[in-house]
Motif scaffolding. Structure first.
Motif, PDB file in Angstrom:
ATOM      1  N   ALA A 137       0.859  -1.182   0.000  1.00 24.34           N
ATOM      2  CA  ALA A 137       0.000   0.000   0.000  1.00 24.34           C
ATOM      3  C   ALA A 137       0.898   1.235   0.000  1.00 24.34           C
ATOM      4  CB  ALA A 137      -0.908   0.013   1.224  1.00 24.34           C
ATOM      5  N   ARG A 138       0.554   2.170  -0.874  1.00 23.90           N
ATOM      6  CA  ARG A 138       1.315   3.416  -0.980  1.00 23.90           C
ATOM      7  C   ARG A 138       0.404   4.594  -0.660  1.00 23.90           C
ATOM      8  NH1 ARG A 138       4.123   1.412  -6.492  1.00 23.90           N
ATOM      9  NH2 ARG A 138       6.053   0.623  -5.583  1.00 23.90           N
ATOM     10  N   VAL A 182      -1.038  -4.360  -5.283  1.00 26.74           N
ATOM     11  CA  VAL A 182      -0.635  -2.997  -4.944  1.00 26.74           C
ATOM     12  C   VAL A 182      -1.851  -2.078  -4.966  1.00 26.74           C
ATOM     13  CG1 VAL A 182       0.861  -1.046  -5.555  1.00 26.74           C
ATOM     14  CG2 VAL A 182       1.645  -3.399  -5.984  1.00 26.74           C
ATOM     15  N   ARG A 183      -1.946  -1.250  -3.945  1.00 27.87           N
ATOM     16  CA  ARG A 183      -2.995  -0.238  -3.873  1.00 27.87           C
ATOM     17  C   ARG A 183      -2.394   1.103  -3.506  1.00 27.87           C
ATOM     18  NH1 ARG A 183      -8.313  -3.080  -1.100  1.00 27.87           N
ATOM     19  NH2 ARG A 183      -8.451  -4.783  -2.617  1.00 27.87           N
ATOM     20  N   THR A 220      -7.070   2.384  -3.491  1.00 29.07           N
ATOM     21  CA  THR A 220      -7.506   2.032  -4.835  1.00 29.07           C
ATOM     22  C   THR A 220      -6.513   1.049  -5.461  1.00 29.07           C
ATOM     23  OG1 THR A 220      -8.475   4.230  -5.089  1.00 29.07           O
ATOM     24  CG2 THR A 220      -8.038   2.989  -7.111  1.00 29.07           C
ATOM     25  N   PRO A 221      -7.009  -0.051  -6.031  1.00 31.61           N
ATOM     26  CA  PRO A 221      -6.115  -0.989  -6.702  1.00 31.61           C
ATOM     27  C   PRO A 221      -5.314  -0.305  -7.814  1.00 31.61           C
ATOM     28  CG  PRO A 221      -8.284  -1.978  -6.428  1.00 31.61           C
ATOM     29  CD  PRO A 221      -8.414  -0.520  -6.049  1.00 31.61           C
ATOM     30  N   HIS A 222      -4.089  -0.760  -7.996  1.00 28.05           N
ATOM     31  CA  HIS A 222      -3.203  -0.164  -8.980  1.00 28.05           C
ATOM     32  C   HIS A 222      -3.841  -0.090 -10.358  1.00 28.05           C
ATOM     33  CE1 HIS A 222       0.297   0.951 -11.251  1.00 28.05           C
ATOM     34  NE2 HIS A 222       0.083  -0.081 -12.050  1.00 28.05           N
ATOM     35  N   GLU A 223      -4.546  -1.111 -10.743  1.00 26.31           N
ATOM     36  CA  GLU A 223      -5.114  -1.185 -12.092  1.00 26.31           C
ATOM     37  C   GLU A 223      -6.057  -0.037 -12.408  1.00 26.31           C
ATOM     38  OE1 GLU A 223      -3.765  -5.119 -10.668  1.00 26.31           O
ATOM     39  OE2 GLU A 223      -5.046  -3.581  -9.803  1.00 26.31           O
ATOM     40  N   ILE A 224      -6.622   0.613 -11.388  1.00 25.00           N
ATOM     41  CA  ILE A 224      -7.557   1.703 -11.660  1.00 25.00           C
ATOM     42  C   ILE A 224      -7.108   3.042 -11.073  1.00 25.00           C
ATOM     43  CG2 ILE A 224      -9.550   0.229 -12.046  1.00 25.00           C
ATOM     44  CD1 ILE A 224     -10.470   0.775  -9.218  1.00 25.00           C
ATOM     45  N   PHE A 225      -5.983   3.062 -10.370  1.00 24.54           N
ATOM     46  CA  PHE A 225      -5.466   4.320  -9.814  1.00 24.54           C
ATOM     47  C   PHE A 225      -4.681   5.053 -10.895  1.00 24.54           C
ATOM     48  CE2 PHE A 225      -2.387   6.957  -7.529  1.00 24.54           C
ATOM     49  CZ  PHE A 225      -3.241   7.615  -6.647  1.00 24.54           C
ATOM     50  N   THR A 226      -4.966   6.319 -11.068  1.00 22.11           N
ATOM     51  CA  THR A 226      -4.238   7.118 -12.050  1.00 22.11           C
ATOM     52  C   THR A 226      -3.441   8.210 -11.359  1.00 22.11           C
ATOM     53  OG1 THR A 226      -6.144   8.556 -12.381  1.00 22.11           O
ATOM     54  CG2 THR A 226      -5.920   6.689 -13.886  1.00 22.11           C
ATOM     55  N   VAL A 227      -2.346   8.590 -11.980  1.00 23.33           N
ATOM     56  CA  VAL A 227      -1.510   9.672 -11.440  1.00 23.33           C
ATOM     57  C   VAL A 227      -1.525  10.853 -12.378  1.00 23.33           C
ATOM     58  CG1 VAL A 227      -0.032   8.156 -10.093  1.00 23.33           C
ATOM     59  CG2 VAL A 227       0.624   8.736 -12.431  1.00 23.33           C
TER      60      VAL A 227
END
Length: 174
Positions: free
Chosen positions: A75-76, A103-104, A167-174
């Motif tokens: 988790a980050r 990863v979330r 939020t799961p990595h697959e749907i988290f945007t930066v």
């Protein structure tokens, strides 16, 4: 109290039997092992073949660990807008996920009501913590082990609260 000799990460993860969770809370890291990858990403705007080759030992370790039944979660907690370093981390996280790590991401503004540990950590099998210490500029300042049941419980509870909200990595945007 800091310990003089802390086993290496590989030794700790090899002894892990069920769960390994990693909490990252810094917006910048200046870990020497990543310096070349970070420079390459800055030049090219993507994670390239050189970076993949340098990450191979970690990715192989994740595959081996997950392959023997250990659930690895990371988790980050990040500030927004994210730093350049976090964009770099995000760009390469798909490799960790493909290797089997979950990863979330959690924006720091959503943590106000959470009680968080003071340092990044790995928690192995809900029994042993490896705290990571960093300098103000993000360089590694060593590690510390803790098996105090009270501290382990506090850190495990904090991680699960973060994980549930992130939020799961697959749907988290930066």
């Amino acid at each position: 109290m800091p310990q003089k000799s802390v086993p290496g990460f590989t030794e700790l993860i090899t002894g892990c039997q069920g769960t390994a969770v990693h909490l990252e809370m810094r917006d910048n890291y200046a870990v020497s092992a990543e310096a070349e990858d970070f420079r390459e990403w800055r030049r090219n705007g993507r994670i390239g073949p050189g970076s993949l080759s340098r990450r191979r030992p970690w990715l192989d370790l994740v595959r081996e660990t997950v392959g023997r039944g250990v659930v690895m979660r990371r988790a980050r907690i990040v500030s927004e807008p994210v730093t350049e370093y976090i964009r770099y981390e995000h760009a390469g996280t798909h490799l960790n996920v493909a290797a089997g790590e979950q990863v979330r991401w959690l924006p720091r503004r959503l943590t106000n009501d959470l009680v968080l540990p003071g340092n990044d950590l790995w928690l192995f099998d809900n029994r042993l913590i490896r705290f990571g210490h960093f300098t103000g500029d993000g360089a590694s300042a060593g590690h510390e082990l803790c098996d105090d049941p009270v501290v382990v419980k506090q850190c495990a509870t904090a991680f699960e609260a973060i994980w549930a909200r992130a939020t799961p990595h697959e749907i988290f945007t930066v």
